[in-house]
Design an enzyme around this catalytic site. Structure first.
Site, short mmCIF file in Angstrom:
data_model
loop_
_atom_site.label_atom_id
_atom_site.label_comp_id
_atom_site.label_asym_id
_atom_site.label_seq_id
_atom_site.Cartn_x
_atom_site.Cartn_y
_atom_site.Cartn_z
N SER A 1 4.30 7.33 -27.17
CA SER A 1 5.22 7.03 -26.07
C SER A 1 6.69 7.02 -26.50
O SER A 1 7.57 7.17 -25.66
CB SER A 1 4.88 5.70 -25.42
OG SER A 1 5.19 4.62 -26.27
N LYS B 1 9.51 -0.04 -26.87
CA LYS B 1 10.15 0.83 -25.87
C LYS B 1 11.67 0.69 -26.00
O LYS B 1 12.17 -0.18 -26.70
CB LYS B 1 9.75 0.44 -24.44
CG LYS B 1 8.28 0.39 -24.15
CD LYS B 1 7.65 1.74 -24.06
CE LYS B 1 6.15 1.61 -23.76
NZ LYS B 1 5.43 2.81 -23.97
#
Length: 191
Positions: A35, A102
């Site tokens: 990701s 993230k």
């Protein structure tokens, strides 16, 4: 107590203090999945700075110090909160035992919107030079609540992030990604 015994106890006490200080200020983290590619790759090991976002509860501390009267809601940061573009590790809001990594896209109070792959923060295009592959998602505007961060992976088409499950509460933030330490050829700060 003999001098040798005393020296051993002092060394053990010092080791315990050093261990606690290290655990309070840094944490290692292993990247799983893609990701955050290409910025971070799966199986890389990171060192996370937990101290940079440390919150100090002034009201709780004032209970110990006599004659210090503070506002009950006063919380101080000796350092600073997360900033736009920083890569953070946090406890996943849906399952707090899992940690995610993230990039911060929206801060508390920000309005975040995605139009055909272009991210708008407070109606201004958010420049993202770290993205290597285009994405075409559209997301209606969302306003971050107080103490909430909007996060997204750099590999947008393969990232489970705030687009899917909303903002990350401030209390879930573990720290800022500081260093890639393994594999050794990739040693350094994230690109």
């Amino acid at each position: 107590m003999s001098a040798v015994t005393r020296e051993i106890l002092e060394a053990l006490a010092l080791a315990v203090v050093v261990f606690i200080l290290i655990q309070a200020s840094a944490q290692n983290f292993r990247v799983e999945g893609s990701s955050m590619a290409p910025t971070l790759e799966g199986q890389q090991y990171l060192l996370v700075n937990k101290l940079v976002y440390f919150k100090f509860d002034v009201e709780r501390f004032s209970r110990v110090i006599p004659f210090w009267d503070v506002d009950k809601s006063d919380v101080s940061r000796p350092f600073r909160p997360p900033r736009l573009g920083e890569i953070i590790v946090f406890h996943f809001p849906g399952e707090p035992r899992r940690d995610f990594v993230k990039r911060v896209i929206g801060l508390p109070g920000d309005k975040v919107e995605i139009v055909d792959g272009t991210v708008l923060v407070n109606d201004v295009v958010h420049l993202e030079p770290y993205l290597k592959s285009p994405f075409t998602d559209t997301m209606p505007a969302r306003r971050m609540r107080a103490g909430e961060y909007f996060v997204m992976g750099d590999n947008r088409s393969h990232s489970n992030d705030s687009r899917n499950w909303g903002g990350v509460p401030e209390e879930n933030v573990v720290g800022k990604v500081w260093l890639i330490y393994w594999p050794f050829p990739e040693f350094g700060t994230p690109r």
